[in-house]
Motif scaffolding. Sequence first.
Motif, PDB file in Angstrom:
ATOM      1  N   LEU A  11       0.866  -1.189   0.000  1.00 26.07           N
ATOM      2  CA  LEU A  11       0.000   0.000   0.000  1.00 26.07           C
ATOM      3  C   LEU A  11       0.893   1.227   0.000  1.00 26.07           C
ATOM      4  O   LEU A  11       1.839   1.304   0.792  1.00 26.07           O
ATOM      5  N   VAL A  12       0.599   2.165  -0.892  1.00 25.68           N
ATOM      6  CA  VAL A  12       1.373   3.402  -1.004  1.00 25.68           C
ATOM      7  C   VAL A  12       0.434   4.586  -0.855  1.00 25.68           C
ATOM      8  O   VAL A  12      -0.524   4.725  -1.635  1.00 25.68           O
ATOM      9  N   TYR A  36      -2.035  -1.250  -3.440  1.00 25.84           N
ATOM     10  CA  TYR A  36      -3.137  -0.334  -3.166  1.00 25.84           C
ATOM     11  C   TYR A  36      -2.643   1.099  -3.346  1.00 25.84           C
ATOM     12  O   TYR A  36      -1.582   1.468  -2.817  1.00 25.84           O
ATOM     13  N   LEU A  37      -3.422   1.890  -4.062  1.00 27.49           N
ATOM     14  CA  LEU A  37      -3.083   3.292  -4.307  1.00 27.49           C
ATOM     15  C   LEU A  37      -3.968   4.151  -3.409  1.00 27.49           C
ATOM     16  O   LEU A  37      -5.140   4.376  -3.713  1.00 27.49           O
ATOM     17  N   TYR A  52      -1.514  -1.048 -15.346  1.00 31.20           N
ATOM     18  CA  TYR A  52      -1.255  -2.248 -14.548  1.00 31.20           C
ATOM     19  C   TYR A  52      -2.483  -3.113 -14.271  1.00 31.20           C
ATOM     20  O   TYR A  52      -2.351  -4.187 -13.687  1.00 31.20           O
ATOM     21  N   GLY A  53      -3.663  -2.651 -14.673  1.00 22.66           N
ATOM     22  CA  GLY A  53      -4.858  -3.464 -14.513  1.00 22.66           C
ATOM     23  C   GLY A  53      -5.142  -3.843 -13.074  1.00 22.66           C
ATOM     24  O   GLY A  53      -5.078  -2.997 -12.168  1.00 22.66           O
ATOM     25  N   ASP A  54      -5.401  -5.139 -12.845  1.00 19.66           N
ATOM     26  CA  ASP A  54      -5.798  -5.568 -11.508  1.00 19.66           C
ATOM     27  C   ASP A  54      -4.624  -5.711 -10.545  1.00 19.66           C
ATOM     28  O   ASP A  54      -4.802  -6.145  -9.402  1.00 19.66           O
ATOM     29  N   LEU A  57      -5.070  -1.140  -7.143  1.00 16.44           N
ATOM     30  CA  LEU A  57      -6.436  -0.832  -6.726  1.00 16.44           C
ATOM     31  C   LEU A  57      -6.421   0.493  -5.982  1.00 16.44           C
ATOM     32  O   LEU A  57      -5.742   0.635  -4.965  1.00 16.44           O
ATOM     33  N   ALA A  58      -7.152   1.468  -6.507  1.00 17.74           N
ATOM     34  CA  ALA A  58      -7.201   2.793  -5.893  1.00 17.74           C
ATOM     35  C   ALA A  58      -8.197   2.800  -4.732  1.00 17.74           C
ATOM     36  O   ALA A  58      -9.306   2.287  -4.846  1.00 17.74           O
TER      37      ALA A  58
END
Length: 246
Positions: A11-12, A36-37, A52-54, A57-58
């Motif tokens: 997660l970033v 995770y964005l 990057y597709g899946d 995740l934002a």
Amino acid sequence: MSFSIEGKVALVTGANRGIGKAIVESLIAHGAKKVYLAVRNPETTLELSQRYGDKVLALQFDASDEQSFTALAEQAQDVELVVNNAGVLEPAAPLSDNAVKALEYEMTVNVYGLIHIAQKFAPILQEKSEAAFVQLNSVASIKNFTPFTTYSASKAAAYSITQGLKDEFAEKGIQVLSVHPGPIKTDMAAQAGFDEADPASSVSEGIVKALASGDFHLFPDSMAKMFESEYQSYATNIITADLSGE
């Protein structure tokens, strides 16, 4: 302790631009399974999602809202690496009219935000076989730059908190990395008036290597390495040394 990115869930915070975006790119390039964005406006991550597709995740996240940390942790229970990159800078010298307000804002995001995210994710990370926590600090955490005095003060506080986290997280099997960039080619650097700066990839790639090496400090770019050469002895003998006498 050392931590490999390969196959991990990360997660970033502040992942939509600058250093945060570069960190996402480096994590995926080195084999992260999912990132995770955590951003204020998920629509700003469209480019990363398309690329990057899946694998990404934002998640909506506001580092100035205490409740946002709880919601973020609830949605990212599988996280093994947390990179707390989100930060703010409000230029203010000590005697500036806006000094107090600037410091209040920077402390809310840069310091209280660090504490909140560490507290929310500690129970999640300690359950994993490998886990790491990365905090983006700054060379301004060890040297005050007068036009950015309040920012420097908030980063000094964040660095101190990071040292405390290193000790507490070690007992939980969580590696901690404190990152201290100098001016990096980002919107924040431009706001601060730094036209010449190293690319954000110097930070993101440095993080991957430092985690693999089990380092606590990372001074990733040209200016930061100048600081490191002078600071290293103190850091080794005081900051990372065991002074408990045991």
